[in-house]
Design a protein around this motif. Sequence first.
Motif, short mmCIF file in Angstrom:
data_model
loop_
_atom_site.label_atom_id
_atom_site.label_comp_id
_atom_site.label_asym_id
_atom_site.label_seq_id
_atom_site.Cartn_x
_atom_site.Cartn_y
_atom_site.Cartn_z
N ALA A 106 0.68 -1.23 0.05
CA ALA A 106 -0.04 -0.02 -0.08
C ALA A 106 0.79 1.38 -0.16
CB ALA A 106 -0.78 -0.04 1.27
N ASP A 107 2.18 1.22 0.71
CA ASP A 107 2.97 2.44 0.76
C ASP A 107 4.00 2.72 -0.42
OD1 ASP A 107 1.65 3.17 2.92
OD2 ASP A 107 2.72 1.99 4.33
N THR A 108 3.72 1.77 -1.27
CA THR A 108 4.93 1.60 -2.48
C THR A 108 4.72 3.02 -3.37
OG1 THR A 108 5.15 -0.90 -2.29
CG2 THR A 108 5.88 0.41 -4.22
N LEU A 109 5.88 3.52 -3.58
CA LEU A 109 5.66 4.76 -4.45
C LEU A 109 5.51 4.02 -6.14
CD1 LEU A 109 8.07 7.25 -3.31
CD2 LEU A 109 5.73 7.57 -3.11
N ILE A 110 4.61 4.60 -6.89
CA ILE A 110 4.36 4.04 -8.16
C ILE A 110 4.22 5.43 -8.98
CG2 ILE A 110 3.03 1.89 -7.40
CD1 ILE A 110 0.41 3.09 -8.28
N ASP A 111 4.42 5.28 -10.22
CA ASP A 111 4.52 6.20 -11.29
C ASP A 111 3.02 6.73 -11.47
OD1 ASP A 111 7.17 6.18 -11.70
OD2 ASP A 111 7.00 4.73 -13.45
N ALA A 112 2.94 8.15 -11.38
CA ALA A 112 1.58 8.78 -11.62
C ALA A 112 1.84 9.89 -12.49
CB ALA A 112 1.11 8.98 -10.20
N PRO A 113 2.05 9.86 -13.70
CA PRO A 113 2.23 11.17 -14.61
C PRO A 113 1.11 11.73 -14.66
CG PRO A 113 2.53 9.18 -15.89
CD PRO A 113 2.22 8.53 -14.49
N ASP A 114 1.07 13.06 -15.28
CA ASP A 114 0.04 13.76 -15.90
C ASP A 114 -0.76 13.00 -16.81
OD1 ASP A 114 0.38 15.63 -13.93
OD2 ASP A 114 1.16 17.19 -15.11
N GLN A 115 -0.07 12.39 -17.76
CA GLN A 115 -0.48 11.46 -18.86
C GLN A 115 0.52 10.32 -19.26
OE1 GLN A 115 -0.88 14.56 -21.92
NE2 GLN A 115 0.93 13.85 -22.90
N LEU A 116 -0.08 9.28 -19.56
CA LEU A 116 0.73 8.14 -19.91
C LEU A 116 0.48 7.49 -21.34
CD1 LEU A 116 2.11 5.56 -18.68
CD2 LEU A 116 -0.22 4.42 -18.41
N GLN A 117 1.80 7.85 -22.07
CA GLN A 117 1.72 7.47 -23.47
C GLN A 117 1.58 5.87 -23.40
OE1 GLN A 117 2.49 9.36 -26.36
NE2 GLN A 117 1.84 7.22 -27.27
N LEU A 118 0.37 5.67 -24.11
CA LEU A 118 0.34 4.31 -24.36
C LEU A 118 1.07 3.49 -25.37
CD1 LEU A 118 -3.68 4.51 -24.19
CD2 LEU A 118 -2.40 3.72 -22.34
N PRO A 119 1.59 2.40 -24.61
CA PRO A 119 2.83 1.74 -25.53
C PRO A 119 2.11 1.22 -26.84
CG PRO A 119 2.63 0.64 -23.39
CD PRO A 119 1.64 1.69 -23.53
N GLN A 120 2.93 1.20 -28.08
CA GLN A 120 2.55 0.82 -29.23
C GLN A 120 1.16 1.40 -29.85
OE1 GLN A 120 1.99 -3.11 -27.57
NE2 GLN A 120 3.72 -3.99 -28.50
N SER A 121 1.17 2.79 -29.26
CA SER A 121 -0.03 3.46 -29.81
C SER A 121 0.40 4.82 -29.83
CB SER A 121 -1.34 3.27 -28.63
OG SER A 121 -2.33 4.29 -28.93
N SER A 122 -0.46 5.81 -30.51
CA SER A 122 -0.23 7.30 -30.59
C SER A 122 -1.03 8.27 -29.44
CB SER A 122 -0.42 7.91 -31.99
OG SER A 122 -1.81 7.50 -32.17
N SER A 123 -1.86 7.17 -28.91
CA SER A 123 -2.79 7.71 -27.61
C SER A 123 -2.25 7.90 -26.50
CB SER A 123 -4.01 6.91 -27.63
OG SER A 123 -4.75 6.80 -29.00
N VAL A 124 -2.57 8.78 -25.67
CA VAL A 124 -2.34 9.06 -24.20
C VAL A 124 -3.35 8.78 -23.32
CG1 VAL A 124 -0.39 10.36 -24.88
CG2 VAL A 124 -2.62 11.42 -24.18
N LEU A 125 -3.15 8.26 -22.27
CA LEU A 125 -4.18 8.03 -21.12
C LEU A 125 -3.95 9.48 -20.19
CD1 LEU A 125 -6.36 6.22 -19.71
CD2 LEU A 125 -4.16 5.24 -18.30
N ARG A 126 -5.08 10.07 -19.84
CA ARG A 126 -5.28 10.90 -19.09
C ARG A 126 -6.16 11.00 -17.71
NH1 ARG A 126 -5.21 13.30 -24.30
NH2 ARG A 126 -3.62 14.95 -24.45
N ASN A 127 -6.04 11.57 -16.85
CA ASN A 127 -6.77 11.68 -15.64
C ASN A 127 -7.88 12.20 -15.66
OD1 ASN A 127 -4.65 10.14 -13.74
ND2 ASN A 127 -3.55 11.96 -14.15
N PHE A 128 -8.76 11.69 -14.67
CA PHE A 128 -10.46 12.35 -15.02
C PHE A 128 -10.36 13.74 -15.12
CE2 PHE A 128 -14.38 13.80 -12.97
CZ PHE A 128 -15.19 13.02 -14.06
N GLY A 129 -10.69 14.55 -16.01
CA GLY A 129 -10.83 15.75 -16.03
C GLY A 129 -9.51 16.45 -16.30
N GLY A 130 -8.67 15.61 -16.92
CA GLY A 130 -7.32 16.22 -17.25
C GLY A 130 -6.42 16.52 -15.95
#
Length: 489
Positions: free
Chosen positions: A236-260
């Motif tokens: 539960a306390d492990t630090l994990i990556d949390a970027p503003d947007q995630l470049q999706l592998p093998q894709s030109s699309s990005v994943l964003r958080n709710f409401g940007g």
Amino acid sequence: MNVPIRRVAIVMLAMFLVLMAATTWIQYVQASSLNNDPRNVRTLYREYGNNRGSIVVGGEEIALSTPVEDVFGYQRSYTNGELYAPLTGYYSVVYGRSALERSANGYLNGSSDSLWWSRVQNLISGEDPQGSSVELTIDPAAQQAAWDALGNQRGAVVALDPATGAVLAMVSKPSYDPNLLAGHTSADVTDAWNTLQSDEGDPLVNRAIAGNTYPPGSTFKLVTAAAALENGTVDADTLIDAPDQLQLPQSSSVLRNFGGSTCSGSGTMTLADALRISCNTAFGQLGIDVGDDALAEQAEKFGFGSELSIPMRVTPSRFPTGPEGKGLDGAQTALSSIGQFEVAVTPLQMAMVSAAIANDGELMTPYLIQQVRTPDLDVAFEASPSEFSTPISSETATALSEMMVGVVRDGTGTAAQISGVQVAGKTGTAENREDAPPHAWFTGFAPADDPQVVVAVVIENGGDAGSEATGGRLAAPIARSVMEAVVSR
């Protein structure tokens, strides 16, 4: 004997043998199929001539048969018809049976193997056959609370006892009045049926367990978190990556958080905080790190893909396997990790996920029938809770439970809070079509330290909030109402 007479005798004998064979075939081989043929009016008269057993909730009959002066003998009627229609279903001389009227038919009409002694007694005494009553696990207060809280919105609510698997509430809207289909005037029943069939809201579908399954959105992050915790790479306390947007592998699309939005100014956060605020990019990356095989395996342990009967058949939930079952690419895995892409679930399935967490990692098999009583009030069947699976360890269940408490305490699920009771939960806001508002989700349990009730809620296409809908805004208050009804009793 001359030849013509001998030939006639042979023909007559052959015809007699054919007649005997045909009679034997019809009366013995085809007897069952002919008796069960819906076109067989005698079967209808025989069945409706029996006193069908009641369906009972909280000591009150919600489906019962009463004598009438017509060729059928008994009239089926439903109290609080719309409230319980997804459970009882209908019993119609024109359209047959559905839901419990179908799946518990052997108990209700007295033909079940477990009721053989009652049938023997009726045979000896000469009494007319009578069905047994079917007593459900439903909590009337929880059922009513779910119905009232859902209002006029399309969706479903399921509540379970996590310790046993007993279904405490099951509501689906829009609903219908099964009395309209139980009448003995065919023209009226047909008109009612046609109206229901043409209703775009599909009121005959029990959205809690069947019909078109839903993308679960962020409620699926519980499964992703469980897979990560189970493989031992994070806690539960492990630090994990949390970027503003995630470049999706093998894709030109990005994943964003709710409401940007931004999840973390540093670009990292703990797993617990990522779940608390429902950070998409963090869970997208976590899913990629865990891998689609591990996610699929974890989902399967929770019941995805399983055939389940409660005793109504439950549509299996689905985790995608990729083209031709060859697995997902990186982009598909990331989207699946947050309950999108082709992940599809029933509300019951998401209730089962929370139930396993609430029950220390042990998932009990959901069931709806508590017991069956003969006309003499003898118990012919008593439910015996059984384990469905152990999808997670006790340690993982404890960690997830604590993280879910954070979601309700000061995360996206604060609208599920109950005064004086600690609640655990997870919200979800699931995209489903480009031209439609999202589905709103909530699943959770209470009290968090001694779970008595698990709830899953889905509201279709934004409900009353339209495009502004979120699980925290719409679904969480409904779940709170149902949980309050149980924990306050």
